[in-house]
Design a protein around this motif. Sequence first.
Motif, PDB file in Angstrom:
ATOM      1  N   LEU A 211      -8.301   7.658  -1.446  1.00  0.00           N
ATOM      2  CA  LEU A 211      -9.209   6.610  -1.831  1.00  0.00           C
ATOM      3  C   LEU A 211     -10.533   6.318  -3.179  1.00  0.00           C
ATOM      4  CD1 LEU A 211     -10.280   8.033   1.793  1.00  0.00           C
ATOM      5  CD2 LEU A 211      -9.179   5.833   1.059  1.00  0.00           C
TER       6      LEU A 211
ATOM      7  N   ILE B 170      -4.265  -1.322   0.275  1.00  0.00           N
ATOM      8  CA  ILE B 170      -4.630  -0.061   1.331  1.00  0.00           C
ATOM      9  C   ILE B 170      -2.373   0.248   0.527  1.00  0.00           C
ATOM     10  CG2 ILE B 170      -3.573  -0.237   3.293  1.00  0.00           C
ATOM     11  CD1 ILE B 170      -6.226  -2.194   4.275  1.00  0.00           C
ATOM     12  N   LYS B 171      -2.067  -0.807   0.702  1.00  0.00           N
ATOM     13  CA  LYS B 171      -0.598  -0.507   0.237  1.00  0.00           C
ATOM     14  C   LYS B 171      -0.123   0.566  -1.287  1.00  0.00           C
ATOM     15  CE  LYS B 171       2.094  -1.861  -2.277  1.00  0.00           C
ATOM     16  NZ  LYS B 171       2.975  -1.436  -3.349  1.00  0.00           N
TER      17      LYS B 171
ATOM     18  N   TYR C  43      -2.307   4.384   0.172  1.00  0.00           N
ATOM     19  CA  TYR C  43      -0.932   5.002   0.906  1.00  0.00           C
ATOM     20  C   TYR C  43       0.058   5.123  -0.327  1.00  0.00           C
ATOM     21  CZ  TYR C  43       2.560   5.706   4.415  1.00  0.00           C
ATOM     22  OH  TYR C  43       3.511   6.783   4.749  1.00  0.00           O
TER      23      TYR C  43
ATOM     24  N   ALA D  24      -9.174   3.974  -5.706  1.00  0.00           N
ATOM     25  CA  ALA D  24      -9.497   2.223  -5.508  1.00  0.00           C
ATOM     26  C   ALA D  24     -11.396   1.687  -6.280  1.00  0.00           C
ATOM     27  CB  ALA D  24     -10.102   2.764  -3.756  1.00  0.00           C
TER      28      ALA D  24
ATOM     29  N   LEU E  93      -6.325  -7.223  -0.070  1.00  0.00           N
ATOM     30  CA  LEU E  93      -6.903  -6.285   0.851  1.00  0.00           C
ATOM     31  C   LEU E  93      -5.564  -5.394   1.021  1.00  0.00           C
ATOM     32  CD1 LEU E  93     -10.078  -6.484   2.285  1.00  0.00           C
ATOM     33  CD2 LEU E  93      -9.610  -5.602   0.215  1.00  0.00           C
ATOM     34  N   ALA E  94      -4.423  -5.822   1.566  1.00  0.00           N
ATOM     35  CA  ALA E  94      -3.106  -5.634   2.132  1.00  0.00           C
ATOM     36  C   ALA E  94      -2.930  -4.504   0.967  1.00  0.00           C
ATOM     37  CB  ALA E  94      -2.624  -6.515   2.353  1.00  0.00           C
TER      38      ALA E  94
END
Length: 191
Positions: free
Chosen positions: A110, A94-95, A98, A113, A90-91
Amino acid sequence: MKRRADADGIVKRALIPIAVSLGLWGGLFIASMHIPVTENPAVYRFLMNAVHVLLFSVIGFGGALIVYPMMYFRGAGLPERTIGAMVTPLAFIIKEVYRVCEFFTIGESLYYAFSSMILLLVFGQAGLLAVSEMICRYIDARKRGAHTPVVTPLPVAGIVFSLVWLYVLLIWGLGVHWFYIYQEGYKLLFR
């Protein structure tokens, strides 16, 4: 005093394994960004390939091979193990979301994803965690000499779920069908 014991317990059973995985990912990510350009292109290519194989191994398999077993044998419950094993993937997601925000709107980023790469990472974890659960049960049963069932419905369901998504995202029409569904959704949302 009980709060102190609970805090020590969560650090040992959950936070340390998560920190190991995140630390490996972060260290390899930094290393991949700072491999010096050498005068020998073959050495540079070898270093870049080796670091990236390790980097993506930690992202894709670190939760199931590092975090989950560490948490299992430290006494963490199933929800804790599952959440802990998903922290590094998940990190990474998110990276990546971003990162694409530099080029696209927040909504489009988004939506990224839902690309096949991201979904395979998430849904693939279900199968890997299920396999890891069964391996941990087997090792634990052998250590204790207990007759603990190794194969149970929940891990089997996780493996089946993962394989179904593998088929949908990669194999079904060589992945082309999911790509078309993804693109059509993009056109509907961002006209």
